[in-house]
Design a protein around this motif. Structure first.
Motif, mmCIF file in Angstrom:
data_model
loop_
_atom_site.group_PDB
_atom_site.id
_atom_site.type_symbol
_atom_site.label_atom_id
_atom_site.label_comp_id
_atom_site.label_asym_id
_atom_site.label_seq_id
_atom_site.Cartn_x
_atom_site.Cartn_y
_atom_site.Cartn_z
ATOM 1 N N CYS A 8 0.980 -1.356 0.144
ATOM 2 C CA CYS A 8 -0.096 0.250 0.075
ATOM 3 C C CYS A 8 0.896 1.239 0.034
ATOM 4 O O CYS A 8 1.710 1.188 0.941
ATOM 5 C CB CYS A 8 -0.961 -0.018 1.389
ATOM 6 S SG CYS A 8 -2.011 -1.331 1.395
ATOM 7 N N ASN A 10 -0.079 5.348 -0.051
ATOM 8 C CA ASN A 10 -1.193 6.348 -0.213
ATOM 9 C C ASN A 10 -2.707 5.565 -0.803
ATOM 10 O O ASN A 10 -3.387 6.237 -1.685
ATOM 11 C CB ASN A 10 -0.923 7.279 -1.376
ATOM 12 C CG ASN A 10 0.237 8.169 -0.611
ATOM 13 O OD1 ASN A 10 0.528 8.251 0.605
ATOM 14 N ND2 ASN A 10 1.075 8.880 -1.515
ATOM 15 N N GLU A 11 -3.335 4.681 0.061
ATOM 16 C CA GLU A 11 -4.207 3.958 -0.543
ATOM 17 C C GLU A 11 -5.308 3.859 0.611
ATOM 18 O O GLU A 11 -6.168 2.948 0.887
ATOM 19 C CB GLU A 11 -3.947 2.684 -0.830
ATOM 20 C CG GLU A 11 -3.046 2.359 -1.949
ATOM 21 C CD GLU A 11 -3.649 2.452 -3.301
ATOM 22 O OE1 GLU A 11 -4.549 2.950 -3.604
ATOM 23 O OE2 GLU A 11 -2.975 2.556 -4.332
ATOM 24 N N GLU A 12 -5.490 5.063 1.095
ATOM 25 C CA GLU A 12 -6.727 5.271 2.299
ATOM 26 C C GLU A 12 -8.084 4.769 1.854
ATOM 27 O O GLU A 12 -8.788 4.316 2.702
ATOM 28 C CB GLU A 12 -6.523 6.376 2.937
ATOM 29 C CG GLU A 12 -6.852 7.865 2.174
ATOM 30 C CD GLU A 12 -6.895 8.952 2.914
ATOM 31 O OE1 GLU A 12 -7.392 9.017 4.046
ATOM 32 O OE2 GLU A 12 -6.498 10.170 2.300
ATOM 33 N N ILE A 15 -8.134 0.696 0.690
ATOM 34 C CA ILE A 15 -8.187 -0.356 1.576
ATOM 35 C C ILE A 15 -9.523 -0.860 2.024
ATOM 36 O O ILE A 15 -9.614 -2.230 2.183
ATOM 37 C CB ILE A 15 -7.236 0.110 2.692
ATOM 38 C CG1 ILE A 15 -5.848 0.266 2.396
ATOM 39 C CG2 ILE A 15 -7.223 -0.942 3.903
ATOM 40 C CD1 ILE A 15 -5.003 1.066 3.302
ATOM 41 N N ASN A 39 2.459 -0.930 4.649
ATOM 42 C CA ASN A 39 2.468 0.347 4.185
ATOM 43 C C ASN A 39 3.878 0.959 3.813
ATOM 44 O O ASN A 39 4.896 1.130 4.774
ATOM 45 C CB ASN A 39 1.859 1.179 5.685
ATOM 46 C CG ASN A 39 1.745 2.761 5.483
ATOM 47 O OD1 ASN A 39 1.593 3.113 4.251
ATOM 48 N ND2 ASN A 39 2.139 3.254 6.539
ATOM 49 N N SER A 42 3.633 5.848 3.139
ATOM 50 C CA SER A 42 2.419 6.638 2.626
ATOM 51 C C SER A 42 2.366 7.773 3.615
ATOM 52 O O SER A 42 2.749 7.919 4.653
ATOM 53 C CB SER A 42 1.052 5.736 2.867
ATOM 54 O OG SER A 42 1.158 4.707 2.268
ATOM 55 N N ASP A 44 -0.680 9.750 3.231
ATOM 56 C CA ASP A 44 -1.994 10.077 3.679
ATOM 57 C C ASP A 44 -2.469 9.296 4.812
ATOM 58 O O ASP A 44 -1.608 8.937 5.660
ATOM 59 C CB ASP A 44 -2.989 9.807 2.496
ATOM 60 C CG ASP A 44 -2.848 8.189 2.068
ATOM 61 O OD1 ASP A 44 -1.979 7.653 2.689
ATOM 62 O OD2 ASP A 44 -3.497 7.573 1.451
ATOM 63 N N ARG A 45 -3.555 8.815 5.228
ATOM 64 C CA ARG A 45 -4.127 8.224 6.263
ATOM 65 C C ARG A 45 -3.935 6.703 6.259
ATOM 66 O O ARG A 45 -4.733 5.949 7.004
ATOM 67 C CB ARG A 45 -5.527 8.875 6.524
ATOM 68 C CG ARG A 45 -5.571 10.305 6.997
ATOM 69 C CD ARG A 45 -7.337 10.557 7.113
ATOM 70 N NE ARG A 45 -7.771 9.661 8.067
ATOM 71 C CZ ARG A 45 -8.765 8.839 7.937
ATOM 72 N NH1 ARG A 45 -9.118 8.507 6.477
ATOM 73 N NH2 ARG A 45 -9.229 7.982 8.858
ATOM 74 N N THR A 46 -3.354 6.129 5.294
ATOM 75 C CA THR A 46 -3.092 4.657 5.250
ATOM 76 C C THR A 46 -2.857 3.786 6.231
ATOM 77 O O THR A 46 -3.427 3.009 6.778
ATOM 78 C CB THR A 46 -1.875 4.384 4.164
ATOM 79 O OG1 THR A 46 -2.721 4.840 2.823
ATOM 80 C CG2 THR A 46 -1.982 2.924 3.944
ATOM 81 N N TYR A 62 -0.355 -5.743 9.710
ATOM 82 C CA TYR A 62 0.344 -4.602 9.048
ATOM 83 C C TYR A 62 1.863 -4.366 9.260
ATOM 84 O O TYR A 62 2.343 -4.510 10.495
ATOM 85 C CB TYR A 62 -0.350 -3.444 8.978
ATOM 86 C CG TYR A 62 -0.573 -2.600 10.010
ATOM 87 C CD1 TYR A 62 0.645 -1.601 10.393
ATOM 88 C CD2 TYR A 62 -1.472 -3.015 11.152
ATOM 89 C CE1 TYR A 62 0.693 -1.054 11.869
ATOM 90 C CE2 TYR A 62 -1.468 -2.171 12.440
ATOM 91 C CZ TYR A 62 -0.327 -1.160 12.591
ATOM 92 O OH TYR A 62 -0.248 -0.450 13.805
ATOM 93 N N SER A 64 4.724 -1.223 8.663
ATOM 94 C CA SER A 64 4.702 0.130 8.280
ATOM 95 C C SER A 64 6.173 0.468 8.017
ATOM 96 O O SER A 64 6.889 0.564 9.143
ATOM 97 C CB SER A 64 4.154 1.105 9.261
ATOM 98 O OG SER A 64 4.028 2.435 8.655
#
Length: 311
Positions: A8, A10-12, A15, A39, A42, A44-46, A62, A64
């Motif tokens: 992922c 930037n895929e908020e 998802i 992650n 990212s 954004d809010r991913t 996950y 990150s």
């Protein structure tokens, strides 16, 4: 258990949609699923979305990264963390149809000798024509000059048995090109064709120039032909220069007319200079690969990791 690896970046928005569709497939398959979202730095809010999802479903895990290390690093991290007997790699934007997992699993059950079921796009509807043209050209060139065969339109989306995953993890090189690695490790693989599906949300981070750079990296990683081309060009230029020297000498002896001309001299100098720079550039690409490998830097760094639930 099936481990589902999902890189992922930037895929908020995508998802939650991906998770909903995969849950429908999980109910149909009646299999134990393990989601491994990676992650990849990212902005954004991913990460926040993944935290919430992991708190609601113990099947969701996950990683990150500390920064953006690229999809290849994310794939490797997912394969390394996966614990399932079967492992699949999927794009979160739903361009890899989740329903195909049902048929892929059935194929592995029917044929015990089959190690992997991959997918390949037979159409590129919705893509810019120039992007489709260069993608097709890449597969043709790659298969001509490489020792491994990369199936035209092949996706990273595939369902693999554990021993194939272990084989891929043995290839721990820093400069990674997964499509080539999947082919290099061998194992019995069959491909399911499907028509192109456009992403459900967000925008792709793969621009034309990123894809072009990725293609060049793939060729460099799995072929020595560019080095051979540089050698051949140097040899042919040497022969051409010898021939031109003979022509000049004969012309001077026979006609008594020495060759003069500033423009022609400059053209020759520019031609040879450009040829030298090009061959040095090819050599530089290979040297840079060696340089990066000898550093022994980690492929990725993890900043945050979900806690696995204990039964």
């Amino acid at each position: 258990m099936i481990s589902v690896i999902v890189p992922c970046f930037n895929e908020e928005e995508a998802i939650p949609l991906f998770y909903q569709e995969m849950e429908k497939i999980r109910e149909q398959m009646e299999e134990t699923f393990e989601y491994l979202f990676i992650n990849d730095g990212s902005k954004d809010r991913t990460l926040e979305v993944l935290r919430n999802l992991a708190s609601q479903d113990e099947a969701v895990q996950y990683l990150s990264f500390s920064r953006n290390f690229g999809k290849e690093a994310a794939l490797y991290a997912g394969l390394k963390e996966a614990s399932g007997d079967l492992v699949t790699v999927m794009d979160v934007d739903l361009q890899d149809p989740p329903e195909m997992l049902i048929e892929m699993k059935a194929m592995l059950e029917i044929n015990a000798d089959l190690d992997c079921v991959g997918t390949r796009r037979v159409t590129r509807d919705g893509e810019p024509p120039i992007r489709s043209f260069f993608a097709t050209l890449f597969y043709k060139v790659m298969n001509k000059i490489s020792q491994v065969e990369v199936v035209d339109g092949a996706r990273d989306f595939r369902l693999m048995r554990r021993h194939m995953v272990d084989g891929i993890l043995e290839v721990s090189e820093y400069n990674r090109f997964s499509k080539g690695i999947f082919a290099w490790v061998g194992f019995e693989t069959e491909y399911l064709p499907y028509e192109n599906v456009e992403r459900v949300a967000g925008e792709t981070s793969w621009s034309f120039w990123k894809l072009l750079s990725y293609s060049i990296e793939g060729i460099i990683n799995f072929s020595e032909v560019p080095l051979n081309i540089a050698s051949y060009l140097g040899f042919l230029t040497f022969l051409l220069s010898l021939l031109m020297m003979v022509v000049i000498v004969i012309k001077t002896l026979v006609f008594g007319d020495p060759t003069i001309g500033w423009p022609s001299t400059i053209c020759i100098i520019l031609f040879l200079g450009g040829l030298q720079l090009m061959t040095i550039g090819i050599l530089g690409k290979y040297v840079s690969k060696v340089f990066l490998e000898t550093k022994k830097r980690p492929i990725y760094l993890v900043k945050e990791k979900s806690k696995k639930k204990v039964d």
